[in-house]
Design an enzyme around this catalytic site. Structure first.
Site, mmCIF file in Angstrom:
data_model
loop_
_atom_site.group_PDB
_atom_site.id
_atom_site.type_symbol
_atom_site.label_atom_id
_atom_site.label_comp_id
_atom_site.label_asym_id
_atom_site.label_seq_id
_atom_site.Cartn_x
_atom_site.Cartn_y
_atom_site.Cartn_z
ATOM 1 N N ASP A 90 0.849 -1.188 0.000
ATOM 2 C CA ASP A 90 0.000 0.000 0.000
ATOM 3 C C ASP A 90 0.893 1.249 0.000
ATOM 4 O OD1 ASP A 90 -3.111 0.812 1.281
ATOM 5 O OD2 ASP A 90 -1.492 2.293 1.218
ATOM 6 N N GLU A 144 30.068 5.234 3.357
ATOM 7 C CA GLU A 144 29.863 3.821 3.653
ATOM 8 C C GLU A 144 30.093 3.017 2.383
ATOM 9 O OE1 GLU A 144 27.307 0.125 3.964
ATOM 10 O OE2 GLU A 144 27.469 1.656 2.447
ATOM 11 N N CYS A 161 26.686 5.684 8.819
ATOM 12 C CA CYS A 161 26.131 6.997 8.477
ATOM 13 C C CYS A 161 26.719 8.121 9.320
ATOM 14 C CB CYS A 161 24.615 6.987 8.640
ATOM 15 S SG CYS A 161 23.848 5.588 7.855
ATOM 16 N N SER A 206 17.397 -1.895 14.478
ATOM 17 C CA SER A 206 18.189 -0.709 14.107
ATOM 18 C C SER A 206 17.491 0.566 14.579
ATOM 19 C CB SER A 206 18.457 -0.667 12.595
ATOM 20 O OG SER A 206 17.291 -0.363 11.861
ATOM 21 N N HIS A 229 19.613 12.454 11.760
ATOM 22 C CA HIS A 229 19.907 11.501 10.690
ATOM 23 C C HIS A 229 18.577 10.908 10.245
ATOM 24 C CE1 HIS A 229 21.321 8.284 8.298
ATOM 25 N NE2 HIS A 229 20.992 7.340 9.158
ATOM 26 N N LYS A 267 10.152 9.816 15.025
ATOM 27 C CA LYS A 267 10.358 8.838 16.110
ATOM 28 C C LYS A 267 11.439 9.354 17.061
ATOM 29 C CE LYS A 267 9.456 4.626 13.336
ATOM 30 N NZ LYS A 267 8.312 3.993 13.981
ATOM 31 N N ASN A 286 17.622 7.484 1.485
ATOM 32 C CA ASN A 286 18.726 7.476 2.442
ATOM 33 C C ASN A 286 20.051 7.715 1.721
ATOM 34 O OD1 ASN A 286 20.271 7.219 4.719
ATOM 35 N ND2 ASN A 286 19.680 5.112 5.201
ATOM 36 N N SER A 305 25.046 3.313 12.363
ATOM 37 C CA SER A 305 24.845 1.965 12.898
ATOM 38 C C SER A 305 26.170 1.329 13.292
ATOM 39 C CB SER A 305 24.166 1.084 11.849
ATOM 40 O OG SER A 305 22.851 1.521 11.662
HETATM 41 N N1 CAA Z 1 -0.447 3.454 5.644
HETATM 42 C C1 CAA Z 1 0.263 4.183 6.562
HETATM 43 N N2 CAA Z 1 1.228 3.649 7.339
HETATM 44 C C2 CAA Z 1 1.516 2.340 7.195
HETATM 45 C C3 CAA Z 1 0.823 1.530 6.275
HETATM 46 C C4 CAA Z 1 -0.193 2.129 5.480
HETATM 47 N N3 CAA Z 1 -0.863 1.441 4.578
HETATM 48 N N4 CAA Z 1 1.325 0.276 6.363
HETATM 49 C C5 CAA Z 1 2.304 0.302 7.307
HETATM 50 N N5 CAA Z 1 2.403 1.538 7.812
HETATM 51 C C6 CAA Z 1 3.339 2.035 8.821
HETATM 52 C C7 CAA Z 1 3.553 1.093 9.985
HETATM 53 O O1 CAA Z 1 2.530 1.211 10.935
HETATM 54 C C8 CAA Z 1 4.895 1.564 10.489
HETATM 55 O O2 CAA Z 1 4.729 2.747 11.215
HETATM 56 P P1 CAA Z 1 5.417 2.917 12.682
HETATM 57 O O3 CAA Z 1 6.892 2.700 12.471
HETATM 58 O O4 CAA Z 1 5.088 4.297 13.071
HETATM 59 O O5 CAA Z 1 4.822 1.843 13.524
HETATM 60 C C9 CAA Z 1 5.639 1.975 9.195
HETATM 61 O O6 CAA Z 1 4.624 2.095 8.198
HETATM 62 C C10 CAA Z 1 6.663 0.954 8.715
HETATM 63 O O7 CAA Z 1 6.030 -0.303 8.725
HETATM 64 P P2 CAA Z 1 6.806 -1.592 9.246
HETATM 65 O O8 CAA Z 1 7.492 -1.274 10.551
HETATM 66 O O9 CAA Z 1 5.914 -2.760 9.166
HETATM 67 O O10 CAA Z 1 7.892 -1.679 8.096
HETATM 68 P P3 CAA Z 1 8.996 -2.756 7.833
HETATM 69 O O11 CAA Z 1 9.317 -3.535 9.062
HETATM 70 O O12 CAA Z 1 8.640 -3.504 6.613
HETATM 71 O O13 CAA Z 1 10.239 -1.844 7.453
HETATM 72 C C11 CAA Z 1 12.088 -0.575 8.266
HETATM 73 C C12 CAA Z 1 10.575 -0.646 8.098
HETATM 74 C C13 CAA Z 1 12.516 -1.500 9.393
HETATM 75 C C14 CAA Z 1 12.484 0.859 8.606
HETATM 76 C C15 CAA Z 1 12.766 -1.015 6.950
HETATM 77 O O14 CAA Z 1 12.472 -0.106 5.933
HETATM 78 C C16 CAA Z 1 14.274 -1.140 7.056
HETATM 79 O O15 CAA Z 1 14.808 -2.170 7.439
HETATM 80 N N6 CAA Z 1 14.998 -0.053 6.661
HETATM 81 C C17 CAA Z 1 16.442 -0.034 6.684
HETATM 82 C C18 CAA Z 1 17.008 0.130 8.075
HETATM 83 C C19 CAA Z 1 16.808 1.506 8.639
HETATM 84 O O16 CAA Z 1 16.631 2.472 7.932
HETATM 85 N N7 CAA Z 1 16.902 1.606 9.975
HETATM 86 C C20 CAA Z 1 16.798 2.880 10.640
HETATM 87 C C21 CAA Z 1 17.680 2.979 11.854
HETATM 88 S S1 CAA Z 1 19.365 2.499 11.412
HETATM 89 C C22 CAA Z 1 20.046 3.925 10.764
HETATM 90 O O17 CAA Z 1 19.542 4.988 10.929
HETATM 91 C C23 CAA Z 1 21.297 3.798 9.936
HETATM 92 C C24 CAA Z 1 20.914 3.789 8.503
HETATM 93 O O18 CAA Z 1 20.901 4.831 7.863
HETATM 94 C C25 CAA Z 1 20.546 2.526 7.875
#
Ligand code: CAA
Length: 389
Positions: free
Chosen positions: A31, A81, A113, A203, A235, A244, A278, A310
């Site tokens: 979605d 990176e 990062c 993460s 970041h 968040k 990113n 990270s």
């Molecule tokens: N409409 C609106 N919102 C929706 C939705 C919809 N239809 N469907 C889902 N959502 C929301 C969820 O409720 C969730 O919101 P909250 O976080 O507020 O609860 C959000 O969308 C994301 O959904 P999920 O948590 O289910 O998503 P996911 O688990 O599939 O993936 C993620 C999210 C973990 C960030 C993933 O994109 C990921 O692994 N990203 C890479 C790692 C990353 O960026 N980590 C961040 C910290 S590490 C860091 O900062 C270093 C770096 O640069 C990597």
């Protein structure tokens, strides 16, 4: 004698191509609300075959060198990176493309990062030691996750170049820093992989815990009280992460948070990251670019910076916006950099994602795709070739 040191100029660059999240969603079946609202991303920059961290870095830095000249630049620090060589610093190619003087030290920094912030802080030390010198700090990255993984929708690419100088024209960086390091495996990339490994939800927790750590240390180092800051540059691995982080910082430190004010303030910092994706080391500095380019007059306002890499290392510090800064912004240029990207379809994106460089030491020229000023022309005898377009 106290010298005021900080960011004198800031310029960013990105890639030739862009993949809108609507196009990604049409193929993943996710979605679109999850991308647009859930993670706060609308499109991601995708490098052409003849683009990489070097071409983006040189493109970002060229307008700075053009404006201020290279005479006072004695150090180039490139943070990434997405390293292209285990030995040679990518900044040496940038140094060559920009025709910088030989009397320069060039070095590459790595810590996921966070390394751009390490570069900025090291540069501050060099300029404090000799205020006649300037340091060119470049944060440049291509964020890559496996196709069809959870991280895929947070990919992107960009470079931010900053000139660090005495009597800076944009931001004076303040001396207090809150630091935090802890050994966590939340995101990493072994040398044999071109895509990152990540424990997604862990993460996010690691980021938030590190934020608590840096705030505690920042306070102990005599930093400003939280409510003094007019804006917060976080970041932004995906822009929802800024929300968040901000909520977490205020809640865990016992400060009231006005949600509407928070949304309005953070929106000013997310305009570039939500369309570029990113860019790891560059991401927090794109938040700063977005703030300066989109907020009203911020003269003399204190800005907070929360950098996270990270693994993990984090840093919290403040900066004050300098009178007259509005005259030095590159808002139109930045907008043009975002808008000049060409949209690609899902199939083209996947083909580009699957690209790998030949390893046989032969002579391999790269097809011309970029319309940017510099290009990665190919490989010959295991050597990378760069040229002006
Ligand atoms: N409409 C609106 N919102 C929706 C939705 C919809 N239809 N469907 C889902 N959502 C929301 C969820 O409720 C969730 O919101 P909250 O976080 O507020 O609860 C959000 O969308 C994301 O959904 P999920 O948590 O289910 O998503 P996911 O688990 O599939 O993936 C993620 C999210 C973990 C960030 C993933 O994109 C990921 O692994 N990203 C890479 C790692 C990353 O960026 N980590 C961040 C910290 S590490 C860091 O900062 C270093 C770096 O640069 C990597």
């Amino acid at each position: 004698m106290t010298t005021s040191v900080g960011i004198h100029d800031l310029s960013f660059a990105t890639t030739e191509f862009v993949l809108p999240h609507t196009e990604l969603a049409a193929h993943t079946g996710v979605d679109i609300g999850k991308y647009h609202i859930g993670i706060g991303q609308r499109s991601m920059s995708i490098p052409a075959l003849d683009e990489d961290i070097v071409t983006m870095a040189a493109t970002a830095a060229a307008p700075i060198v053009e404006r201020w000249g290279a005479d006072r630049i004695r150090t180039v620090v490139l943070a990434t990176e997405t390293s292209i060589d285990q030995s040679k610093a990518a900044g040496i190619y940038v140094h060559s493309l920009l025709n910088l003087p030989p009397s320069t030290r060039v070095v590459e920094l790595k810590q996921a990062c966070y390394a751009g912030t390490a570069g900025l802080q090291f540069a501050m030390g060099l300029v404090h030691r000799d205020p006649t010198q300037q340091v060119l700090v470049i944060a440049t990255d291509v964020s890559r996750y496996d196709l069809d993984s959870a991280g895929e929708s947070t990919q992107g690419a960009a470079a931010v170049a900053m000139l660090v100088s005495a009597d800076p024209a944009l931001i004076r960086i303040e001396p207090q820093s809150g630091l935090h390091t802890s050994d966590v495996m939340d995101f990493w990339r072994p040398n044999y992989r071109s895509t990152a490994l990540v424990a997604g939800q862990e993460s996010i927790s690691a980021y938030l815990q590190a934020l608590e750590g840096v705030w505690k240390d920042y306070t102990e180092q005599g930093g400003r009280p939280l409510p003094e800051f007019a804006a917060f540059c976080y970041h932004q691995p995906f822009t929802k992460m800024a929300t968040k982080a901000h909520r977490h910082l205020f809640n865990t430190t016992g400060h009231d948070l006005d949600e509407d004010q928070m949304t309005a303030m953070l929106r000013l910092t997310t305009a570039y990251n939500e369309v570029l994706g990113n860019s790891y080391t560059a991401s927090m500095y794109l938040a700063l670019a977005s703030l300066l380019d989109h907020a009203g007059d911020l003269t003399d306002q204190p800005i907070a910076f929360a950098s996270y890499g990270s693994g993990c290392v984090a840093e919290f510090f403040g900066g004050t916006v300098v009178p007259g800064y509005l005259e030095h912004l590159r808002t139109d240029g930045h907008q043009a950099v975002v808008e000049r990207r060409r949209s690609i379809d899902h199939h083209t994106y996947r083909t580009l994602h699957g690209r790998s460089l030949p390893e046989d030491g032969g002579h391999h020229l790269t097809p011309k795709q970029t319309t940017g000023p510099f290009r990665f022309a190919g490989l010959s005898g295991h050597k990378r070739l760069y040229e002006h377009s």
